[in-house]
Design an enzyme around this catalytic site. Structure first.
Site, PDB file in Angstrom:
ATOM      1  N   GLY A  92      -2.478  -3.137   4.986  1.00  0.00           N
ATOM      2  CA  GLY A  92      -1.629  -3.429   6.137  1.00  0.00           C
ATOM      3  C   GLY A  92      -1.531  -4.932   6.272  1.00  0.00           C
ATOM      4  CB  SER A 124      -3.446  -3.812   0.142  1.00  0.00           C
ATOM      5  OG  SER A 124      -2.465  -4.769   0.412  1.00  0.00           O
ATOM      6  CB  ALA A 125      -5.301  -5.784   4.297  1.00  0.00           C
ATOM      7  CG  HIS A 161       0.445  -5.569  -2.981  1.00  0.00           C
ATOM      8  ND1 HIS A 161       0.817  -4.263  -3.177  1.00  0.00           N
ATOM      9  CD2 HIS A 161      -0.306  -5.571  -1.840  1.00  0.00           C
ATOM     10  CE1 HIS A 161       0.324  -3.503  -2.196  1.00  0.00           C
ATOM     11  NE2 HIS A 161      -0.368  -4.278  -1.378  1.00  0.00           N
ATOM     12  CD  GLU A 196       2.507  -2.945  -6.039  1.00  0.00           C
ATOM     13  OE1 GLU A 196       3.298  -2.179  -6.625  1.00  0.00           O
ATOM     14  OE2 GLU A 196       2.760  -3.478  -4.943  1.00  0.00           O
TER      15      GLU A 196
END
Lengths: 237, 237
Positions: A92, A124-125, A161, A196
């Site tokens: 997020g 990700s985050a 990413h 990714e």
């Protein structure tokens, strides 16, 4: 002894949420007798509610029969982290995630739990916070955390990413590589550009690149280079 | 009375630095009898030195015969800003720019100079600081400013280098539109997605969209929409 999966993304194109990681997760959950997972929903992608985000994880892990609890539902979050069987921090907005973890004073308990061997999954985050600070996030600073410092359970930063420059692009904004070069004008920390589908499998002092892609390594004052599946990132530090 | 050019980018594809803005700048410099320009180089694109960045501006403006002075060369920067004939803040990293302006306590003098009618040109990061805060920058947080607050000489935020989603992309990272939607989960401020080649010409209470593209307007809890060349953004607030 650390036991982690640090992934570029939760979802690869054409596949369901966490689907490409599910076989690996099933193996880990079995090996470690994990029946419960503590989910940290604070990055709130697109502003989704903590409940809805937790429910999404629950659905994605149905096959594993793991019980998923959202950290926002626990009475004592620091205690919940230190007693968890396994922890997953979803993606997020990294600024929002870091701000919330700092406000609740959870960065240090999270670091301790990971070093104590609690299995940790980050996407990700949730992978950005494994580095030394969040200064290589791609996210927009929609809220302001007190500090950019993160858990430092890895000795370098992740750029999740990771995107290669697009051939023939007429866009004049900075490429990802240019931004990481800027980071190295002010910081000495190594940065891993994780594409990714790639993830780092951390087990004790092994930090192994997994998945179908090479990763791009950025060191201060050096030309970036690619490393292959099986590379051990502990060599970097 | 404000007198500004707030541009998405310094450079459009296939053209030299500031080249697409030069005709407009010549007109302004003549109208306002401007012979000297104060350049704020603090965003340091790619870590370039303040001297080299100032020299680049000098070269780009050769045709105008304007004398360019780098703010880093002035003895009293706040005084230099308040007595400048014209000010230009170049692009680079917005976190670095804001951190330096805050450390030198220059945000307020800059705001005052603009409201006093000093001509201001901003490109990219130099346009981000015209908004109410820097929370809609695309840049990487390579350094940490004390605050994300900026000059607020515009009543909304800019998103420079605005990019439309790419058709057929398999990338799972957030699109620019998704990131601005996240901003609006935490902030009520309108955001203008300004495409490369677009700029806002501010004269007094007129804030007019110029250039070849439409701009995308993002308001909290509303569907984003496009506005055309000639649109006056003061309608938004």
């Amino acid at each position: 002894m650390r036991n982690m999966i640090v992934a570029s993304t939760s979802t690869i194109h054409g596949s369901g949420y966490l689907e490409y990681l599910l076989d690996d997760l099933v193996v880990v959950f079995k090996q470690e007798n994990i029946t419960e997972l503590l989910f940290i929903p604070f990055a709130r992608p697109g502003g989704v509610s903590h409940d809805d985000y937790t429910q999404k994880v629950h659905q994605a892990l149905t096959r594993t029969q793991i019980k998923v609890t959202g950290l926002h539902k626990t009475e004592n979050p620091a205690q919940a982290i230190s007693s968890a069987q396994a922890i997953f921090t979803g993606g997020g907005n990294t600024f929002q995630l870091v701000k919330t973890l700092q406000q609740l004073e959870l960065m240090e308990p999270l670091r301790k739990a990971i070093f104590n061997g609690t299995f940790y999954l980050g996407t990700s985050a949730g992978s950005n916070i494994c580095g030394l600070n969040m200064r290589t996030t791609n996210d927009m600073p929609v809220v302001q955390p007190d500090s950019f410092k993160t858990t430092g359970v890895l000795g370098y930063n992740i750029n999740p990413h990771y995107l290669d420059p697009i051939d023939g692009s007429t866009h004049m904004g900075e490429t990802r590589e240019q931004r990481i070069k800027e980071f190295h004008f002010y910081n000495t920390i190594p940065v891993i550009g994780l594409r990714e589908g790639s993830y780092i499998r951390v087990q004790g002092d092994q930090e192994i690149l997994c998945g179908p892609h090479t990763a791009r390594v950025f060191l201060q004052n050096q030309k970036p280079y690619e490393v292959k599946n099986g590379y051990n990132f502990t060599q970097l530090i």
